[in-house]
Every structure is written in C-alpha cells, then in structure tokens.
Design an enzyme around this catalytic site. Structure first.
Site, short mmCIF file in Angstrom:
data_model
loop_
_atom_site.label_atom_id
_atom_site.label_comp_id
_atom_site.label_asym_id
_atom_site.label_seq_id
_atom_site.Cartn_x
_atom_site.Cartn_y
_atom_site.Cartn_z
N THR A 46 51.74 78.60 80.13
CA THR A 46 51.48 78.78 78.70
C THR A 46 50.63 80.03 78.45
O THR A 46 50.90 80.81 77.52
CB THR A 46 50.73 77.56 78.14
OG1 THR A 46 51.48 76.39 78.42
CG2 THR A 46 50.53 77.69 76.64
N TYR A 109 58.04 68.85 71.55
CA TYR A 109 58.78 68.81 70.28
C TYR A 109 59.72 67.61 70.17
O TYR A 109 59.74 66.93 69.15
CB TYR A 109 59.56 70.12 70.05
CG TYR A 109 60.14 70.22 68.65
CD1 TYR A 109 59.31 70.47 67.56
CD2 TYR A 109 61.50 70.05 68.42
CE1 TYR A 109 59.83 70.54 66.28
CE2 TYR A 109 62.03 70.13 67.15
CZ TYR A 109 61.18 70.38 66.07
OH TYR A 109 61.69 70.44 64.80
N TYR A 135 52.81 68.55 84.34
CA TYR A 135 51.82 69.17 83.44
C TYR A 135 51.77 68.37 82.16
O TYR A 135 52.72 68.35 81.38
CB TYR A 135 52.22 70.62 83.19
CG TYR A 135 51.26 71.42 82.31
CD1 TYR A 135 49.98 70.97 81.99
CD2 TYR A 135 51.65 72.66 81.80
CE1 TYR A 135 49.13 71.70 81.20
CE2 TYR A 135 50.80 73.42 81.01
CZ TYR A 135 49.55 72.93 80.71
OH TYR A 135 48.70 73.67 79.91
N ARG A 140 49.68 70.35 73.03
CA ARG A 140 50.78 71.28 72.81
C ARG A 140 52.14 70.59 72.72
O ARG A 140 53.03 71.07 72.02
CB ARG A 140 50.81 72.33 73.92
CG ARG A 140 49.67 73.32 73.86
CD ARG A 140 49.83 74.41 74.93
NE ARG A 140 48.75 75.40 74.86
CZ ARG A 140 48.78 76.49 74.12
NH1 ARG A 140 49.82 76.74 73.34
NH2 ARG A 140 47.77 77.35 74.13
N LYS A 164 48.83 68.52 86.65
CA LYS A 164 47.83 69.27 85.89
C LYS A 164 47.56 68.44 84.65
O LYS A 164 48.40 68.35 83.75
CB LYS A 164 48.33 70.66 85.52
CG LYS A 164 47.32 71.45 84.68
CD LYS A 164 47.88 72.81 84.25
CE LYS A 164 46.90 73.55 83.35
NZ LYS A 164 47.42 74.85 82.86
N ILE A 206 43.60 74.09 87.40
CA ILE A 206 44.38 75.27 87.01
C ILE A 206 43.73 75.76 85.73
O ILE A 206 43.85 75.13 84.68
CB ILE A 206 45.87 74.94 86.83
CG1 ILE A 206 46.48 74.53 88.18
CG2 ILE A 206 46.62 76.15 86.25
CD1 ILE A 206 47.92 74.08 88.09
#
Length: 291
Positions: A46, A109, A135, A140, A164, A206
């Site tokens: 990202t 989404y 992840y 997000r 993550k 990370i």
C-alpha cells in the site's frame, strides 16, 4: 520463515516532480534502509502507491529494488486484490525468483463474509508458488479478517506462514498469537503497537515509520524480541510522535515528507493522494531536526 522475523519495511515509490518513478531516489531509500539494519523489504505494498502504478512501472520498481538490494536482505512482494483469480494469475505469471514470500491483502470493497475471505485465501494458498503472508487492514478493506478465520487458514494450509495484522487491536493480536501454530508468524502492521505485540509473542513488524528511522526502529524491534522491554520502550516513546505525524494526513504522504527532509528523495505523491499540509510539514521537519 526466520527471514521474516524482525523489521520489515513497506517501501515507498519515490516520484519526480513530473510524477515519474524516481529510480535513483528508490535506490537511495533501499540503501538507506539496508545500511541501517532493517531485516527485509516489502515491495509494492500500500505504501508504494501500487494502485497508481502501471504494469510497466511496477516491473521497473521491482527490478530497481532487486538490483539495489543485491541479495543483502530478503524481499517480499505485495500481490493482492479483490478478484481472486486475478491474484492467482499474477502470482503464477510474475517472476518471483528474488522473493521470499508474497504479502496478500484481504479483499477490499467487495466486503466478503468470513467464509468468503477464507475461500479467497484457500484458493490462493493452493496455487501460490511462494509462501503467503496474509494482510489484515480493515481500515482500508472495510472488512476485518477475524482471528477465527486466520487461525483456520493457518492450520489448514502450510503455504500460509504469517499475517501482517493491522487492525490496531491488541486483543485481536493476542488471540492470533495464542491460537495459530507455534511456527506461524504474527507480524505487526501497526507501528504504534509494534512493541507490545512483539512482547506478547509477535514476530516483528512490517513498518512505515521504520523506513524513515530504520536504525532506531530496528533496534527497538530487536530489543523487544529479546524481551528487553525497558530499553525498547525508551526508543518507542522517542519515535511515537513521528508515528502520529506520518499518518495524520494519510500514508505515504507523511513518510515521504520525512524522506524529503532527510534529503533522500522528494515527497511527490500521485492523485488522489496529495502532499502534507504546511502545518504538518513543519511538525515533521521539527521532529527530524531534533531526533
């Protein structure tokens, strides 16, 4: 996957003022991090603004980082999305020779159910040519990959080796650490709670802030892994204000402002992102000057 224990950093993609990929700037970012003790690099996540890069630009970024890193540290490549088959296709067609693992974000989404998230990663796990780091970043993706789903995936697929975890929830992180197999790595994706996650049994981070202050942040992570909590927290509280600053107006605008102040690369971002405000830039500049 011992290569993924410690400090990984999610690399930015520097741009010129004309919005082209700044190859020389990217090389400087890579060398700055390697020379200051990070353990591995994450490519096209990202923070790299990868959604604004063309296929040709992505390959340029990959080639540049492989060349600059010269095998000195492991590399992780971000390949994720909300079209399961497209993710699989990219994993199978891209040259992954230089990479230790793939970082794959939970679908955004679409807002799949927990069963949908499980089936997405189950399909990927069965076809992936490299180990998978899940992840989870609900801020997000608009959906939280619950511990029960992660634990199920971790037990069902040997190719899924880590997560993550960026929900910013210590209780959720502890449930993952307690419920996943012992060799499964729970990696912080939230800079502010990296240290407590490590002390609770996490495998490292990370990081975004870590690429701007790699020496200090890596030292904090390694102290935490060695359970030297008091010394690690001294570094945490020294860096903590900068963590707030770099995310105050969005990532990676904040961390690019840090790099600009350090003289490593410019701070240009691509729309729909914009650079930090004058007020925030002054705070970031003052922090870097005083650090």
């Amino acid at each position: 996957m011992k290569e993924l224990i410690g400090t990984g950093v999610a690399l930015i993609t520097p741009f010129t003022e004309n919005f082209e990929v700044d190859v020389d700037g990217l090389k400087r970012v890579v060398n700055f991090n390697i020379n200051n003790g990070i353990d591995y690099l994450v490519v096209l996540g990202t923070t790299a603004e990868s959604v604004t890069l063309t296929k040709k630009e992505k390959q340029l970024v990959i080639d540049t980082i492989i060349e600059a890193s010269a095998g000195k540290v492991p590399l992780v490549l971000g390949i994720g999305g909300n079209n399961t088959q497209e993710v699989i296709d990219e994993m199978q067609t891209r040259d992954l020779t230089a990479f230790t693992a793939i970082l794959s974000v939970s679908p955004m989404y679409n807002k799949p159910t927990q069963e949908g998230i499980y089936q997405h990663f189950a399909a990927i796990a069965q076809m992936a040519p490299k180990p998978i780091i899940l992840y989870n970043v609900p801020g997000r993706t608009a959906s939280n990959m619950l511990p029960e789903t992660v634990i199920r995936l971790a037990h069902d697929f040997d190719s899924i080796v880590a997560i993550k975890e960026a929900a910013g929830d210590m209780v959720q992180a502890m449930r993952l650490i307690a419920g996943c197999p012992k060799d499964f790595l729970v990696i912080s994706g939230d800079d502010m709670i990296t240290l407590p996650m490590i002390l609770a049994g996490g495998a490292g981070v990370i990081s975004v802030i870590g690429e701007g202050f790699p020496k200090e942040f890596s030292e904090m992570v390694h102290l935490g892994l060695n359970k030297k909590a008091d010394d690690a927290y001294k570094i945490h509280y020294k860096i903590a204000p900068a963590i707030d600053y770099i995310f105050a107006e969005g990532n990676p605008a904040g961390i690019k402002a840090v790099f600009s102040k350090l003289g490593i690369c410019g701070d240009t971002v691509r729309l729909p992102l914009v650079g930090v405000s004058t007020t925030l830039r002054a705070k970031i500049d003052a922090f870097v000057n005083a650090f």
